[in-house]
Design an enzyme around this catalytic site. Structure first.
Site, PDB file in Angstrom:
ATOM      1  N   HIS A   1       0.816  -1.224   0.000  1.00 55.11           N
ATOM      2  CA  HIS A   1       0.000   0.000   0.000  1.00 55.11           C
ATOM      3  C   HIS A   1       0.849   1.275   0.000  1.00 55.11           C
ATOM      4  O   HIS A   1       0.299   2.383  -0.146  1.00 55.11           O
ATOM      5  CB  HIS A   1      -0.913   0.044   1.228  1.00 55.11           C
ATOM      6  CG  HIS A   1      -1.930  -1.053   1.304  1.00 55.11           C
ATOM      7  ND1 HIS A   1      -2.824  -1.313   0.285  1.00 55.11           N
ATOM      8  CD2 HIS A   1      -2.193  -1.972   2.287  1.00 55.11           C
ATOM      9  CE1 HIS A   1      -3.590  -2.348   0.646  1.00 55.11           C
ATOM     10  NE2 HIS A   1      -3.231  -2.761   1.834  1.00 55.11           N
TER      11      HIS A   1
ATOM     12  N   ASP B   1      -2.779 -10.869  -1.820  1.00 58.91           N
ATOM     13  CA  ASP B   1      -3.279 -10.294  -0.564  1.00 58.91           C
ATOM     14  C   ASP B   1      -4.765  -9.936  -0.762  1.00 58.91           C
ATOM     15  O   ASP B   1      -5.179  -9.590  -1.867  1.00 58.91           O
ATOM     16  CB  ASP B   1      -2.466  -9.036  -0.245  1.00 58.91           C
ATOM     17  CG  ASP B   1      -2.756  -8.445   1.122  1.00 58.91           C
ATOM     18  OD1 ASP B   1      -1.928  -8.621   2.024  1.00 58.91           O
ATOM     19  OD2 ASP B   1      -3.805  -7.770   1.258  1.00 58.91           O
TER      20      ASP B   1
ATOM     21  N   HIS C   1      -6.300  -7.434   0.047  1.00 60.84           N
ATOM     22  CA  HIS C   1      -6.486  -5.999  -0.252  1.00 60.84           C
ATOM     23  C   HIS C   1      -5.794  -5.639  -1.561  1.00 60.84           C
ATOM     24  O   HIS C   1      -4.741  -6.208  -1.893  1.00 60.84           O
ATOM     25  CB  HIS C   1      -5.903  -5.152   0.882  1.00 60.84           C
ATOM     26  CG  HIS C   1      -6.459  -5.502   2.230  1.00 60.84           C
ATOM     27  ND1 HIS C   1      -5.775  -6.298   3.133  1.00 60.84           N
ATOM     28  CD2 HIS C   1      -7.641  -5.183   2.805  1.00 60.84           C
ATOM     29  CE1 HIS C   1      -6.523  -6.452   4.227  1.00 60.84           C
ATOM     30  NE2 HIS C   1      -7.659  -5.788   4.052  1.00 60.84           N
TER      31      HIS C   1
ATOM     32  N   ASP D   1      -3.731 -12.768   4.310  1.00 60.28           N
ATOM     33  CA  ASP D   1      -5.054 -12.362   4.793  1.00 60.28           C
ATOM     34  C   ASP D   1      -6.140 -12.796   3.811  1.00 60.28           C
ATOM     35  O   ASP D   1      -7.322 -12.544   4.029  1.00 60.28           O
ATOM     36  CB  ASP D   1      -5.120 -10.850   5.064  1.00 60.28           C
ATOM     37  CG  ASP D   1      -4.496 -10.020   3.978  1.00 60.28           C
ATOM     38  OD1 ASP D   1      -4.208 -10.561   2.890  1.00 60.28           O
ATOM     39  OD2 ASP D   1      -4.310  -8.795   4.196  1.00 60.28           O
TER      40      ASP D   1
HETATM   41 ZN    ZN Z   1      -3.900  -7.165   3.126  1.00 57.92          ZN
END
Ligand code: ZN
Length: 308
Positions: free
Chosen positions: A126, A163, A165, A247
Protein backbone atom coordinates in the site's frame (compact mmCIF):
# COMPACT_ATOMS: atom_id res chain seq x y z
CA UNK A 1 19.15 -25.88 -2.30
CA UNK A 2 16.54 -24.25 -4.47
CA UNK A 3 14.78 -22.03 -1.94
CA UNK A 4 15.93 -19.37 0.51
CA UNK A 5 14.09 -17.94 3.49
CA UNK A 6 15.23 -14.34 3.71
CA UNK A 7 14.57 -12.38 6.87
CA UNK A 8 16.21 -9.96 9.26
CA UNK A 9 15.86 -9.72 13.02
CA UNK A 10 15.37 -5.96 12.61
CA UNK A 11 11.91 -6.63 11.13
CA UNK A 12 10.86 -7.46 14.69
CA UNK A 13 11.84 -3.96 15.83
CA UNK A 14 8.93 -2.27 14.03
CA UNK A 15 6.84 -1.90 17.19
CA UNK A 16 3.20 -1.19 16.43
CA UNK A 17 1.88 -2.42 19.78
CA UNK A 18 0.01 -5.65 20.46
CA UNK A 19 -3.32 -3.94 19.85
CA UNK A 20 -2.38 -3.33 16.22
CA UNK A 21 -3.22 -6.14 13.78
CA UNK A 22 0.22 -5.87 12.12
CA UNK A 23 2.21 -6.78 15.26
CA UNK A 24 5.52 -8.55 15.68
CA UNK A 25 3.84 -11.81 16.71
CA UNK A 26 3.01 -12.39 13.04
CA UNK A 27 6.66 -12.77 12.17
CA UNK A 28 7.66 -14.68 15.30
CA UNK A 29 5.13 -17.39 14.48
CA UNK A 30 6.89 -18.30 11.23
CA UNK A 31 10.15 -19.86 12.53
CA UNK A 32 8.11 -21.60 15.24
CA UNK A 33 5.99 -23.30 12.60
CA UNK A 34 9.00 -24.01 10.41
CA UNK A 35 10.85 -25.82 13.21
CA UNK A 36 8.02 -28.32 13.29
CA UNK A 37 9.09 -29.28 9.76
CA UNK A 38 12.75 -30.14 10.41
CA UNK A 39 13.32 -31.66 6.96
CA UNK A 40 12.09 -28.55 5.21
CA UNK A 41 13.95 -26.36 7.72
CA UNK A 42 17.24 -28.07 6.90
CA UNK A 43 16.69 -28.03 3.14
CA UNK A 44 16.18 -24.29 2.76
CA UNK A 45 18.90 -21.66 2.80
CA UNK A 46 18.50 -19.18 5.67
CA UNK A 47 19.66 -15.69 4.78
CA UNK A 48 19.87 -12.62 7.03
CA UNK A 49 19.16 -9.77 4.65
CA UNK A 50 20.92 -6.50 4.11
CA UNK A 51 19.20 -3.13 4.47
CA UNK A 52 18.09 -1.24 1.38
CA UNK A 53 19.96 2.03 0.83
CA UNK A 54 18.36 5.44 0.42
CA UNK A 55 19.20 5.30 -3.29
CA UNK A 56 17.41 1.97 -3.60
CA UNK A 57 14.32 3.28 -1.78
CA UNK A 58 14.42 6.31 -4.07
CA UNK A 59 13.91 4.04 -7.09
CA UNK A 60 10.22 4.44 -6.30
CA UNK A 61 9.93 6.88 -3.35
CA UNK A 62 10.35 10.65 -3.06
CA UNK A 63 13.53 11.67 -1.26
CA UNK A 64 11.46 13.98 0.95
CA UNK A 65 9.28 11.08 2.06
CA UNK A 66 12.31 8.88 2.81
CA UNK A 67 13.77 11.72 4.90
CA UNK A 68 10.45 12.18 6.70
CA UNK A 69 10.26 8.53 7.71
CA UNK A 70 13.84 8.67 8.97
CA UNK A 71 13.15 11.86 10.93
CA UNK A 72 10.03 10.46 12.60
CA UNK A 73 11.92 7.33 13.58
CA UNK A 74 14.84 9.38 14.94
CA UNK A 75 12.36 11.23 17.14
CA UNK A 76 11.32 7.89 18.61
CA UNK A 77 8.40 7.17 16.30
CA UNK A 78 4.97 8.52 15.52
CA UNK A 79 1.96 8.17 13.30
CA UNK A 80 2.48 8.11 9.52
CA UNK A 81 -1.14 7.75 8.46
CA UNK A 82 -4.44 6.82 10.10
CA UNK A 83 -3.41 3.19 10.64
CA UNK A 84 0.35 3.22 10.03
CA UNK A 85 2.73 3.89 12.90
CA UNK A 86 6.50 4.00 13.24
CA UNK A 87 8.62 3.21 16.29
CA UNK A 88 12.31 3.78 16.91
CA UNK A 89 13.07 0.45 15.21
CA UNK A 90 10.91 1.04 12.15
CA UNK A 91 13.60 2.50 9.89
CA UNK A 92 15.80 -0.56 10.36
CA UNK A 93 12.80 -2.86 9.97
CA UNK A 94 11.47 -1.25 6.81
CA UNK A 95 14.86 -0.99 5.11
CA UNK A 96 15.55 -4.63 6.04
CA UNK A 97 12.22 -5.62 4.48
CA UNK A 98 13.10 -3.94 1.21
CA UNK A 99 16.68 -5.20 1.46
CA UNK A 100 15.44 -8.77 1.83
CA UNK A 101 13.64 -8.54 -1.51
CA UNK A 102 16.74 -7.06 -3.15
CA UNK A 103 18.93 -9.83 -1.72
CA UNK A 104 16.49 -12.44 -2.98
CA UNK A 105 16.64 -10.89 -6.45
CA UNK A 106 20.45 -10.78 -6.38
CA UNK A 107 20.49 -14.48 -5.47
CA UNK A 108 17.97 -15.37 -8.17
CA UNK A 109 20.04 -13.65 -10.86
CA UNK A 110 23.36 -14.74 -9.34
CA UNK A 111 24.59 -18.02 -7.91
CA UNK A 112 22.04 -18.28 -5.13
CA UNK A 113 18.74 -20.10 -4.89
CA UNK A 114 16.41 -19.14 -7.76
CA UNK A 115 13.46 -18.85 -5.39
CA UNK A 116 13.07 -17.07 -2.08
CA UNK A 117 10.42 -16.19 0.43
CA UNK A 118 11.09 -12.97 2.31
CA UNK A 119 9.54 -13.11 5.78
CA UNK A 120 9.43 -9.39 6.42
CA UNK A 121 7.44 -6.63 8.03
CA UNK A 122 6.22 -3.94 7.73
CA UNK A 123 4.44 -4.98 4.54
CA UNK A 124 4.79 -2.86 1.41
CA UNK A 125 2.03 -3.03 -1.15
CA UNK A 126 0.00 0.00 0.00
CA UNK A 127 3.00 2.36 0.31
CA UNK A 128 2.87 5.29 -2.11
CA UNK A 129 5.60 7.38 -3.73
CA UNK A 130 5.37 10.03 -1.03
CA UNK A 131 3.32 8.52 1.76
CA UNK A 132 2.92 5.55 4.07
CA UNK A 133 -0.43 3.82 3.93
CA UNK A 134 -2.20 0.75 5.28
CA UNK A 135 0.57 -0.54 7.61
CA UNK A 136 3.14 -0.13 4.76
CA UNK A 137 6.21 2.14 4.75
CA UNK A 138 8.17 1.24 1.60
CA UNK A 139 7.00 -0.56 -1.54
CA UNK A 140 9.12 -3.69 -1.23
CA UNK A 141 7.77 -5.48 -4.31
CA UNK A 142 7.77 -2.38 -6.52
CA UNK A 143 11.33 -1.49 -5.51
CA UNK A 144 12.36 -5.06 -6.28
CA UNK A 145 10.73 -5.11 -9.71
CA UNK A 146 12.46 -1.92 -10.85
CA UNK A 147 15.72 -3.02 -9.25
CA UNK A 148 15.67 -6.32 -11.14
CA UNK A 149 15.33 -4.42 -14.41
CA UNK A 150 18.09 -1.93 -13.60
CA UNK A 151 20.63 -4.11 -11.87
CA UNK A 152 20.10 -7.42 -13.64
CA UNK A 153 19.10 -8.53 -17.10
CA UNK A 154 15.40 -8.64 -16.31
CA UNK A 155 13.47 -7.08 -19.16
CA UNK A 156 10.05 -8.22 -18.10
CA UNK A 157 8.83 -8.66 -14.52
CA UNK A 158 5.52 -10.14 -13.38
CA UNK A 159 4.15 -9.28 -9.92
CA UNK A 160 1.27 -11.38 -8.59
CA UNK A 161 -0.47 -10.00 -5.48
CA UNK A 162 -2.92 -12.33 -3.75
CA UNK A 163 -3.28 -10.29 -0.56
CA UNK A 164 -6.99 -9.76 0.18
CA UNK A 165 -6.49 -6.00 -0.25
CA UNK A 166 -5.72 -4.22 -3.52
CA UNK A 167 -2.01 -3.58 -4.00
CA UNK A 168 -2.69 0.07 -4.74
CA UNK A 169 0.82 1.16 -3.81
CA UNK A 170 2.49 -1.41 -6.02
CA UNK A 171 0.20 -0.44 -8.88
CA UNK A 172 1.02 3.25 -8.44
CA UNK A 173 4.75 2.54 -8.35
CA UNK A 174 4.94 0.22 -11.38
CA UNK A 175 2.11 1.17 -13.72
CA UNK A 176 4.23 3.70 -15.65
CA UNK A 177 6.64 0.91 -16.63
CA UNK A 178 5.08 -1.12 -19.42
CA UNK A 179 7.49 -4.05 -18.94
CA UNK A 180 6.30 -4.68 -15.41
CA UNK A 181 2.98 -6.51 -15.41
CA UNK A 182 0.98 -6.35 -12.19
CA UNK A 183 -1.83 -8.74 -11.25
CA UNK A 184 -3.80 -8.05 -8.06
CA UNK A 185 -6.73 -10.10 -6.83
CA UNK A 186 -8.57 -8.55 -3.92
CA UNK A 187 -11.84 -8.41 -2.05
CA UNK A 188 -14.30 -5.89 -3.47
CA UNK A 189 -15.62 -3.63 -2.14
CA UNK A 190 -13.00 -3.47 0.59
CA UNK A 191 -10.02 -1.46 1.81
CA UNK A 192 -8.49 0.61 0.19
CA UNK A 193 -11.35 0.99 -2.31
CA UNK A 194 -9.22 0.98 -5.47
CA UNK A 195 -8.53 -1.81 -7.95
CA UNK A 196 -11.54 -1.89 -10.24
CA UNK A 197 -11.26 -4.30 -13.17
CA UNK A 198 -11.40 -1.36 -15.61
CA UNK A 199 -8.38 0.24 -13.97
CA UNK A 200 -5.69 -1.17 -16.25
CA UNK A 201 -3.10 1.61 -15.83
CA UNK A 202 -1.88 3.95 -18.58
CA UNK A 203 -0.15 1.13 -20.50
CA UNK A 204 -2.75 -1.56 -19.79
CA UNK A 205 -0.10 -3.48 -17.85
CA UNK A 206 -2.29 -3.89 -14.76
CA UNK A 207 -4.78 -6.71 -14.24
CA UNK A 208 -7.06 -6.01 -11.29
CA UNK A 209 -9.29 -8.88 -10.20
CA UNK A 210 -11.89 -7.57 -7.73
CA UNK A 211 -13.81 -10.44 -6.12
CA UNK A 212 -16.75 -10.76 -3.76
CA UNK A 213 -16.24 -12.10 -0.26
CA UNK A 214 -17.07 -15.66 0.78
CA UNK A 215 -16.96 -17.35 -2.62
CA UNK A 216 -15.82 -20.98 -2.95
CA UNK A 217 -12.01 -21.01 -2.76
CA UNK A 218 -11.61 -22.55 -6.21
CA UNK A 219 -13.33 -19.48 -7.66
CA UNK A 220 -10.50 -17.29 -6.38
CA UNK A 221 -7.83 -19.70 -7.61
CA UNK A 222 -9.38 -19.88 -11.08
CA UNK A 223 -9.81 -16.11 -11.31
CA UNK A 224 -6.21 -15.43 -10.35
CA UNK A 225 -4.88 -18.07 -12.74
CA UNK A 226 -6.90 -16.57 -15.58
CA UNK A 227 -5.50 -13.14 -14.84
CA UNK A 228 -1.95 -14.54 -14.73
CA UNK A 229 -2.57 -16.14 -18.14
CA UNK A 230 -3.78 -12.81 -19.53
CA UNK A 231 -0.86 -10.89 -18.05
CA UNK A 232 1.73 -13.29 -19.46
CA UNK A 233 0.33 -13.80 -22.96
CA UNK A 234 3.26 -12.80 -25.21
CA UNK A 235 5.02 -11.60 -22.06
CA UNK A 236 7.26 -14.35 -20.69
CA UNK A 237 8.66 -12.74 -17.53
CA UNK A 238 12.35 -12.91 -16.56
CA UNK A 239 11.32 -12.78 -12.91
CA UNK A 240 8.11 -13.67 -11.09
CA UNK A 241 7.41 -11.79 -7.88
CA UNK A 242 4.67 -12.65 -5.40
CA UNK A 243 3.13 -10.22 -2.94
CA UNK A 244 2.16 -13.00 -0.57
CA UNK A 245 -0.59 -11.69 1.64
CA UNK A 246 -2.06 -14.45 3.74
CA UNK A 247 -5.05 -12.36 4.79
CA UNK A 248 -6.74 -14.08 1.83
CA UNK A 249 -7.02 -17.21 4.00
CA UNK A 250 -10.40 -18.16 5.40
CA UNK A 251 -11.01 -16.64 8.81
CA UNK A 252 -8.57 -13.77 8.58
CA UNK A 253 -9.70 -10.90 10.83
CA UNK A 254 -9.14 -8.34 8.04
CA UNK A 255 -10.63 -10.20 5.08
CA UNK A 256 -13.40 -12.53 3.96
CA UNK A 257 -11.79 -14.65 1.26
CA UNK A 258 -11.91 -18.40 1.82
CA UNK A 259 -8.54 -19.77 0.73
CA UNK A 260 -7.11 -22.73 2.63
CA UNK A 261 -3.45 -23.77 2.83
CA UNK A 262 -3.89 -26.12 -0.12
CA UNK A 263 -4.90 -23.21 -2.35
CA UNK A 264 -1.81 -21.26 -1.38
CA UNK A 265 0.19 -24.35 -2.32
CA UNK A 266 -1.64 -24.72 -5.63
CA UNK A 267 -1.07 -21.11 -6.62
CA UNK A 268 2.56 -21.26 -5.56
CA UNK A 269 3.25 -24.48 -7.47
CA UNK A 270 1.51 -23.06 -10.52
CA UNK A 271 3.75 -20.01 -10.53
CA UNK A 272 6.88 -22.10 -9.88
CA UNK A 273 6.07 -24.42 -12.79
CA UNK A 274 5.45 -21.49 -15.09
CA UNK A 275 8.58 -19.70 -13.89
CA UNK A 276 10.63 -22.81 -14.67
CA UNK A 277 9.31 -22.59 -18.22
CA UNK A 278 9.79 -18.83 -18.52
CA UNK A 279 12.92 -17.91 -16.63
CA UNK A 280 14.84 -20.71 -14.96
CA UNK A 281 12.37 -20.83 -12.10
CA UNK A 282 13.07 -17.40 -10.63
CA UNK A 283 10.39 -16.55 -8.06
CA UNK A 284 10.82 -13.94 -5.34
CA UNK A 285 7.98 -13.84 -2.83
CA UNK A 286 7.55 -11.38 0.00
CA UNK A 287 5.13 -11.37 2.89
CA UNK A 288 2.40 -8.72 2.81
CA UNK A 289 -0.66 -9.09 5.07
CA UNK A 290 -2.09 -11.96 7.08
CA UNK A 291 -3.40 -11.21 10.57
CA UNK A 292 -4.03 -14.58 12.19
CA UNK A 293 -0.44 -15.35 13.21
CA UNK A 294 -0.87 -19.12 13.54
CA UNK A 295 -2.62 -19.47 10.18
CA UNK A 296 -0.12 -17.09 8.60
CA UNK A 297 2.79 -19.18 9.86
CA UNK A 298 1.44 -22.48 8.57
CA UNK A 299 0.67 -20.85 5.22
CA UNK A 300 4.25 -19.58 5.03
CA UNK A 301 5.57 -23.09 5.63
CA UNK A 302 3.30 -24.55 2.96
CA UNK A 303 4.25 -21.73 0.61
CA UNK A 304 7.97 -22.43 1.21
CA UNK A 305 7.48 -26.13 0.52
CA UNK A 306 5.64 -25.35 -2.71
CA UNK A 307 8.45 -23.04 -3.77
CA UNK A 308 10.92 -25.98 -3.68
ZN1 ZN B 1 -3.90 -7.17 3.13
Amino acid sequence: MSVALVSNSDCGRHDTGWGHPEHVGRLRAIPRALREEPDLYSRIVHVESRHATDDELAIVHDRAYIARVRAIVEQGGGRLDADTVASEGSWDAATAGAGAVLDAIDMAFGDGPPRSFCAVRPPGHHALRGAAMGFCLFGNAAIGAHYARRRHDAERVLIVDWDVHHGNGTQALVEAERDIHFVSMHQWPWYPGTGAAEDRGPHRNVWNVPMSANLPPETYVDALRSAIDAATAEFPPDLVMISAGFDSLRGDPLGAFTLEYEHIEQLTRHLVERAKHWCGGRVVSALEGGYDPDRLAVACVRHLRALE
